[in-house]
Write a protein that holds these residues in place. Structure first.
Motif, PDB file in Angstrom:
ATOM      1  N   HIS A 562      45.045  29.310  26.764  1.00 54.84           N
ATOM      2  CA  HIS A 562      46.234  29.953  27.320  1.00 54.84           C
ATOM      3  C   HIS A 562      45.794  31.016  28.303  1.00 54.84           C
ATOM      4  O   HIS A 562      45.557  32.171  27.959  1.00 54.84           O
ATOM      5  CB  HIS A 562      47.102  30.545  26.198  1.00 54.84           C
ATOM      6  N   LYS A 563      45.702  30.647  29.563  1.00 53.62           N
ATOM      7  CA  LYS A 563      45.085  31.484  30.594  1.00 53.62           C
ATOM      8  C   LYS A 563      45.933  32.703  30.937  1.00 53.62           C
ATOM      9  O   LYS A 563      45.416  33.780  31.201  1.00 53.62           O
ATOM     10  CB  LYS A 563      44.831  30.632  31.846  1.00 53.62           C
ATOM     11  N   THR A 564      47.239  32.541  30.929  1.00 50.00           N
ATOM     12  CA  THR A 564      48.114  33.657  31.299  1.00 50.00           C
ATOM     13  C   THR A 564      47.960  34.825  30.330  1.00 50.00           C
ATOM     14  O   THR A 564      47.995  35.993  30.727  1.00 50.00           O
ATOM     15  CB  THR A 564      49.580  33.187  31.325  1.00 50.00           C
ATOM     16  N   ASP A 565      47.770  34.517  29.064  1.00 52.37           N
ATOM     17  CA  ASP A 565      47.690  35.555  28.031  1.00 52.37           C
ATOM     18  C   ASP A 565      46.492  36.473  28.223  1.00 52.37           C
ATOM     19  O   ASP A 565      46.484  37.600  27.703  1.00 52.37           O
ATOM     20  CB  ASP A 565      47.620  34.911  26.650  1.00 52.37           C
ATOM     21  N   VAL A 566      45.446  36.015  28.921  1.00 55.82           N
ATOM     22  CA  VAL A 566      44.220  36.808  29.047  1.00 55.82           C
ATOM     23  C   VAL A 566      43.979  37.244  30.491  1.00 55.82           C
ATOM     24  O   VAL A 566      42.864  37.618  30.856  1.00 55.82           O
ATOM     25  CB  VAL A 566      43.004  36.015  28.505  1.00 55.82           C
ATOM     26  N   CYS A 591      35.401  38.738  31.413  1.00 58.07           N
ATOM     27  CA  CYS A 591      34.083  39.247  31.011  1.00 58.07           C
ATOM     28  C   CYS A 591      34.196  40.541  30.220  1.00 58.07           C
ATOM     29  O   CYS A 591      33.433  40.753  29.261  1.00 58.07           O
ATOM     30  CB  CYS A 591      33.197  39.457  32.243  1.00 58.07           C
ATOM     31  N   GLN A 592      35.127  41.413  30.589  1.00 53.96           N
ATOM     32  CA  GLN A 592      35.231  42.707  29.921  1.00 53.96           C
ATOM     33  C   GLN A 592      35.947  42.616  28.581  1.00 53.96           C
ATOM     34  O   GLN A 592      35.658  43.397  27.669  1.00 53.96           O
ATOM     35  CB  GLN A 592      35.959  43.705  30.842  1.00 53.96           C
ATOM     36  N   THR A 593      36.880  41.698  28.451  1.00 54.55           N
ATOM     37  CA  THR A 593      37.654  41.624  27.210  1.00 54.55           C
ATOM     38  C   THR A 593      37.148  40.557  26.233  1.00 54.55           C
ATOM     39  O   THR A 593      37.208  40.751  25.014  1.00 54.55           O
ATOM     40  CB  THR A 593      39.133  41.341  27.512  1.00 54.55           C
ATOM     41  N   LEU A 594      36.647  39.431  26.759  1.00 52.16           N
ATOM     42  CA  LEU A 594      36.245  38.320  25.888  1.00 52.16           C
ATOM     43  C   LEU A 594      34.763  38.009  25.960  1.00 52.16           C
ATOM     44  O   LEU A 594      34.197  37.439  25.012  1.00 52.16           O
ATOM     45  CB  LEU A 594      37.061  37.069  26.243  1.00 52.16           C
ATOM     46  N   GLY A 595      34.123  38.317  27.073  1.00 55.00           N
ATOM     47  CA  GLY A 595      32.707  38.015  27.216  1.00 55.00           C
ATOM     48  C   GLY A 595      32.459  37.043  28.351  1.00 55.00           C
ATOM     49  O   GLY A 595      33.257  36.139  28.625  1.00 55.00           O
ATOM     50  N   ALA A 596      31.313  37.224  29.009  1.00 53.15           N
ATOM     51  CA  ALA A 596      30.986  36.419  30.186  1.00 53.15           C
ATOM     52  C   ALA A 596      30.843  34.940  29.870  1.00 53.15           C
ATOM     53  O   ALA A 596      31.035  34.084  30.748  1.00 53.15           O
ATOM     54  CB  ALA A 596      29.692  36.950  30.817  1.00 53.15           C
ATOM     55  N   GLU A 597      30.510  34.604  28.635  1.00 53.51           N
ATOM     56  CA  GLU A 597      30.306  33.197  28.286  1.00 53.51           C
ATOM     57  C   GLU A 597      31.596  32.381  28.378  1.00 53.51           C
ATOM     58  O   GLU A 597      31.570  31.140  28.386  1.00 53.51           O
ATOM     59  CB  GLU A 597      29.718  33.083  26.871  1.00 53.51           C
ATOM     60  N   HIS A 598      32.734  33.071  28.439  1.00 50.80           N
ATOM     61  CA  HIS A 598      34.019  32.361  28.511  1.00 50.80           C
ATOM     62  C   HIS A 598      34.455  32.115  29.947  1.00 50.80           C
ATOM     63  O   HIS A 598      35.501  31.503  30.182  1.00 50.80           O
ATOM     64  CB  HIS A 598      35.108  33.153  27.786  1.00 50.80           C
ATOM     65  N   PHE A 599      33.675  32.592  30.921  1.00 49.75           N
ATOM     66  CA  PHE A 599      34.048  32.439  32.328  1.00 49.75           C
ATOM     67  C   PHE A 599      33.113  31.438  32.986  1.00 49.75           C
ATOM     68  O   PHE A 599      31.916  31.647  33.071  1.00 49.75           O
ATOM     69  CB  PHE A 599      33.957  33.794  33.039  1.00 49.75           C
ATOM     70  N   GLN A 600      33.663  30.294  33.447  1.00 50.44           N
ATOM     71  CA  GLN A 600      32.880  29.298  34.177  1.00 50.44           C
ATOM     72  C   GLN A 600      33.404  29.102  35.603  1.00 50.44           C
ATOM     73  O   GLN A 600      33.206  28.065  36.214  1.00 50.44           O
ATOM     74  CB  GLN A 600      32.881  27.952  33.442  1.00 50.44           C
ATOM     75  N   GLY A 601      34.086  30.111  36.130  1.00 59.19           N
ATOM     76  CA  GLY A 601      34.634  30.024  37.465  1.00 59.19           C
ATOM     77  C   GLY A 601      36.148  29.947  37.445  1.00 59.19           C
ATOM     78  O   GLY A 601      36.792  30.341  36.468  1.00 59.19           O
ATOM     79  N   VAL A 602      36.704  29.421  38.532  1.00 61.44           N
ATOM     80  CA  VAL A 602      38.156  29.304  38.641  1.00 61.44           C
ATOM     81  C   VAL A 602      38.511  27.914  39.166  1.00 61.44           C
ATOM     82  O   VAL A 602      37.653  27.188  39.672  1.00 61.44           O
ATOM     83  CB  VAL A 602      38.746  30.369  39.589  1.00 61.44           C
ATOM     84  N   THR A 603      39.785  27.582  39.033  1.00 58.85           N
ATOM     85  CA  THR A 603      40.312  26.417  39.744  1.00 58.85           C
ATOM     86  C   THR A 603      41.230  26.914  40.841  1.00 58.85           C
ATOM     87  O   THR A 603      41.918  27.936  40.695  1.00 58.85           O
ATOM     88  CB  THR A 603      41.100  25.474  38.809  1.00 58.85           C
ATOM     89  N   VAL A 604      41.220  26.207  41.959  1.00 65.09           N
ATOM     90  CA  VAL A 604      42.054  26.551  43.103  1.00 65.09           C
ATOM     91  C   VAL A 604      43.088  25.449  43.291  1.00 65.09           C
ATOM     92  O   VAL A 604      42.733  24.261  43.355  1.00 65.09           O
ATOM     93  CB  VAL A 604      41.210  26.715  44.373  1.00 65.09           C
ATOM     94  N   GLN A 605      44.358  25.848  43.334  1.00 72.69           N
ATOM     95  CA  GLN A 605      45.443  24.879  43.433  1.00 72.69           C
ATOM     96  C   GLN A 605      46.467  25.385  44.440  1.00 72.69           C
ATOM     97  O   GLN A 605      46.582  26.592  44.659  1.00 72.69           O
ATOM     98  CB  GLN A 605      46.123  24.694  42.056  1.00 72.69           C
TER      99      GLN A 605
END
Length: 917
Positions: A562-566, A591-605
């Motif tokens: 649930h991306k909006t929630d974070v 990165c600051q709230t959940l940790g860098a391991e949860h970030f693999q970039g973004v999607t562009v739409q």
């Protein structure tokens, strides 16, 4: 080339066959052994024996008790082995621990039916469950069918069999009653005497160790003495068996269910929107709709509906005409009708004009038709005759209140005469309000088969139940439309989706990224918004410029759903600076709230303008029914509006439309306040494709499309979420859908002796138009050889028949069609049909073949039968049979070539073909 089969499985014929039905040993035994028979007052063993001998059923009773030489004056035997005659039915009333040994004795003695009345099994926990499994293993080795344990027993009031420990014998009648609660059985029994309700069978099913709902529904469906089936249910048991049996039988006999535990929720709701919105009771409603079962919520309604549906024609719609001699009851009845989903019929101009000719000027001139308090029997009769002809009405309710000029008895006689003379094709219900004054009239109506109720609101509820039942049944066998875009290679589509799923599972993940989820949808031709993965800010800017501004950036993560929630969504980005800022914002939030391991970039739409309706389409698992589909109003407030409906997959276009119709958003999708309607045909196809994705990939645990944007000119999945079962779950343990999906594995390509290429595949509901043309091409000889008589073309192509032949339950039947594609017109034609139909109650099937004349003698009949035999082996069928006319030499030769034995049927001009698999 043709092969006939016995009438059991041919919907063109109505004769039912009950030979070799194992449950006959329970319901129509020639001999019964009471194991645990006793003379101890008030004991189960004594009551069982007394009930059997005090209500003669035409058979022999053998008490079994090692400590007594006689019981109630009847010679007793120390064991079942000592009984001097074969025993059909064993009644077991011994302590639970002794039951496995008793069942073993039954198997050794060749007993074919048993009722275990003893308690102390799965209801006490693990030890009881183990005991049940031991009993079942023993019984299956000896083909012994068991009802129970922990049940009241079985009555067959028509023969006098009372194999229960109830205090009385049920009255004979035409209602088959099945209950999971023995205590409720005794209460219903008492109530039935008061209300004069009779039964063709009265069954306490207990904990369903062996014989379940499906077995009993099929048995009562085949019973010519049963007109309707009434069920008190506490748990569904084998969902697939129940749905298969109910769907087949409900077309000819109403099945009415009352289910206990409506407020019980399913297991802990899943994290997805769909999982949070589904509950076991809602799923059960969806299951009942799918198989044509009518659910009621009141014990009185249970039996009222059994009577009404058995005696009255089913309404075609929800429009009711109310005829009354009092305005007040008419108004109150209208309130109940509308509030509970019915529709007040709008009187046609012709009806109003005709009523003006026979009614006083003061009549209501609308529906309800108030014919005034001084209405005599003739006025009632004339008004009823006019109202019954109104094409805008689907049913009639006649209300009578006793007033000064009222004659309840004579009015009832007039109503009875009208029904007997005109036999209206719409239901007519009555409410004779009052006490002793109207009793005689109400009795006349009831005896005439006109359901009569003391209050009109009850009658309206019965009508609403009736049209809901009709609506559900029609949905089962309406011919669905052909897909707007045909998937050319369904196997390839399935393989592409499977590759995405397997890749994720091999990485040890259960959550697909949004990008992977959309790619999965795209394999099934579900439109998705253009999406690019960017692992750097530079890549994000490049993707945005390729797409064109404005754009949306969303978190790309293998762990967060649930991306909006974070803080993982940034909207309406107009240039590269906005993209740079948005990328940094999303990265910092994660990165600051959940940790860098949860970030693999973004999607562009692309930033999609929400100029349509936000819908939700999803699936989650129900512990009893497997995958369940959800459709309704979507967006961020999906849980607030709770506008949704559930359905069992797979869907076709008819079922998809039915699903949409049950939501409030559906009216908006049709077009409101000047807005153009959504392309509902395309939305139907999307729901169908989504349902195929769900059932063809059991590794999917949860899946949501939210929102699914629907507008005048497009459908597009803006966001998607997919959760899988973990990779350690073996294929055999993945949940299966309650309704068997289309068996793609049986699609083959074949070339005839003349070099004609054909596709042989399982039949589909959409094949009905082709089936009509197929029958139009058949010669009289082919028809005769198949059906053993010249069945008229009009009957062979009637919708009610062909729909049942095309819209089959693949769990019970398999029909292969050989498809020829005309090289010039590209039109597809059915040129041959081979059908394999399971026989109720035994692990056998019957086959039939029918080949278009100009494709005969090319090896097609042999190929179809060869494939049917292969399917039979894969489906673990023990024996396949058919009955073939003596002059059908070609079919006899094919059968002999494939290993069938042929035996002449005594007294009939036909052979019985049989093969053991």
């Amino acid at each position: 080339m043709s092969a006939t089969i016995t009438p059991t499985t041919d919907p063109a014929q109505d004769i039912l066959r009950d030979d070799h039905q194992p449950l006959n040993a329970i319901f129509a035994p020639r001999s019964v052994a009471v194991i645990g028979a006793s003379e101890k007052p008030h004991s189960v063993g004594r009551t069982l024996l007394w009930n059997l001998i005090s209500s003669p059923f035409g058979g022999t009773v053998f008490p079994v008790n090692p400590k007594r030489s006689s019981i109630l004056g009847i010679k007793a035997y120390p064991s079942l082995a000592d009984v001097p005659e074969p025993v059909d039915l064993a009644l077991i009333a011994t302590p639970a621990a002794t039951v496995p040994g008793v069942v073993q004795d039954c198997v050794k003695a060749g007993v074919k039916g048993a009722i275990i009345l003893s308690a102390g099994f799965k209801e006490i926990g693990a030890n009881g469950i183990a005991l049940e499994q031991q009993i079942l293993d023993i019984a299956r080795r000896g083909n012994l069918r068991i009802i129970g344990p922990n049940c009241l027993g079985v009555m067959n009031p028509l023969t006098g069999l009372n194999a229960t420990f109830a205090h009385a014998m049920a009255r004979p009648g035409n209602v088959g009653f099945i209950s999971q609660s023995g205590a409720l059985c005794t209460s219903i029994l008492d109530w039935s005497f008061q209300e004069n309700v009779g039964f063709s069978a009265f069954i306490s099913i207990g904990s369903m160790l062996d014989v379940g709902w499906g077995d009993l529904i099929y048995y009562l469906g085949d019973d010519p003495c049963t007109q309707s089936i009434v069920i008190y249910m506490e748990s569904i048991g084998d969902a697939r068996s129940f749905l298969s049996a109910a769907r087949e039988v409900a077309l000819t006999k109403p099945i009415i269910v009352i289910k206990a535990g409506r407020t019980a929720q399913a297991a802990q709701a899943a994290a997805s929107h769909t999982g949070a919105l589904t509950g076991s009771d809602e799923v059960l409603d969806a299951a009942f709709r799918r198989c044509g079962v009518l659910r009621v919520y009141n014990l009185t309604h249970l039996f009222s509906m059994a009577e009404v549906l058995a005696k009255q024609p089913r309404p075609k719609g929800s429009r009711l005409t109310i005829l009354t001699n009092a305005g007040g009851p008419g108004v109150l009845t209208t309130d109940t009708l509308i509030l509970e989903g019915g529709t007040l019929a709008h009187l046609s101009g012709e009806t109003v004009e005709n009523l003006n000719q026979i009614l006083p000027p003061q009549w209501s001139h609308s529906n309800p038709i108030d014919i005034l308090g001084d209405a005599n029997p003739d006025r009632y009769a004339k008004a009823l005759e006019i109202a019954a002809e109104d094409p805008n009405s689907d049913g009639l309710l006649v209300i009578l209140t006793p007033q000064a000029m009222t004659d309840p008895t004579q009015t009832a006689e007039k109503l009875k005469a009208f029904v007997s003379q005109h036999r209206p094709k719409k239901p007519i219900l009555a409410s004779w309000m009052g006490g002793a004054e109207v009793k005689a009239g109400a009795e006349i109506l009831n005896q005439a088969g006109i359901a009569t109720f003391p209050y009109p609101d009850i009658a309206v509820r019965m009508f609403n139940y009736m049209w809901q039942s009709s609506y559900n049944l029609r949905g089962l066998y309406e011919t669905p439309s052909l897909p707007a875009t045909v998937v050319t290679d369904e196997t390839l589509v399935c393989d592409r989706a499977q590759h995405i799923i397997q890749s994720v599972r091999q990485q040890g993940r259960t959550l697909l990224t949004e990008f992977e989820s959309k790619q999965l949808l795209a394999t099934y031709q579900i439109p998705i918004v253009e999406t690019h993965i960017a692992k750097t800010v530079e890549a994000a800017i490049q993707a945005a410029e390729m797409i064109g501004y404005p754009v949306v950036l969303k978190l790309h993560s293998q762990t967060i759903t649930h991306k909006t929630d974070v803080g993982g969504v940034q909207l309406n980005l107009l240039d590269s600076d906005a993209v740079t800022h948005a990328y940094s914002t999303i990265k910092n939030n994660i990165c600051q709230t959940l940790g860098a391991e949860h970030f693999q970039g973004v999607t562009v739409q692309p930033m999609v303008k929400l100029d349509g309706y936000e819908l939700i389409l999803g699936s989650s698992l129900d512990p009893q029914f497997g995958p369940v589909l959800l459709f309704g109003t979507g967006g961020q407030l999906v849980e607030v509006f709770k506008d949704r409906t559930l359905a069992l997959p797979p869907l076709n276009t008819t079922l998809a439309r039915r699903m949409m119709e049950q939501t409030k958003i559906y009216k908006a999708l049709l077009g409101v306040r000047g807005r153009a309607p959504v392309d509902l045909d395309a939305l139907e196809q999307l729901l169908v494709q989504f349902s195929h994705l769900v059932v063809e990939h059991p590794a999917i645990k949860e899946i949501d499309i939210n929102p699914l944007l629907a507008s005048e000119d497009r459908l597009v999945a803006l966001d998607a979420r997919v959760v899988l079962h973990d990779s350690e779950t073996p294929e055999s343990q993945l949940p299966k859908p309650a309704i068997r999906p289309y068996p793609h594995q049986y699609i083959t390509h074949w070339t005839s002796k003349k070099g004609v290429d054909l596709v042989i595949r399982p039949i589909r509901p959409e094949d009905e138009p082709m089936a009509v043309k197929f029958h139009e091409s058949l010669s009289e000889e082919s028809v005769y050889l198949r059906y053993a008589h010249l069945l008229k073309l009009s009957r062979r192509i009637a919708h009610d028949r062909l729909s049942r032949l095309c819209f089959i339950d693949y769990n019970c039947e398999m029909a292969l069609v050989a498809i020829y594609t005309d090289p010039q017109t590209k039109e597809e034609q059915i040129v041959g049909v081979g059908r394999l139909s399971r026989v109720h109650g035994v692990n056998e099937a019957e086959f039939s073949l029918l080949i278009r004349d100009r494709f005969q003698h090319q090896g097609l009949g042999s190929e179809l039968l060869r494939q049917l035999l292969s399917i039979g082996r894969q489906e673990n069928i023990n024996r396949i049979t058919a009955e073939i006319l003596a002059d059908n030499f070609a079919m006899q030769k094919v059968c002999e070539h494939l290993g069938f034995s042929l035996k002449r049927v005594l007294g009939e001009p036909m052979f019985r073909a049989e093969i053991e698999l």
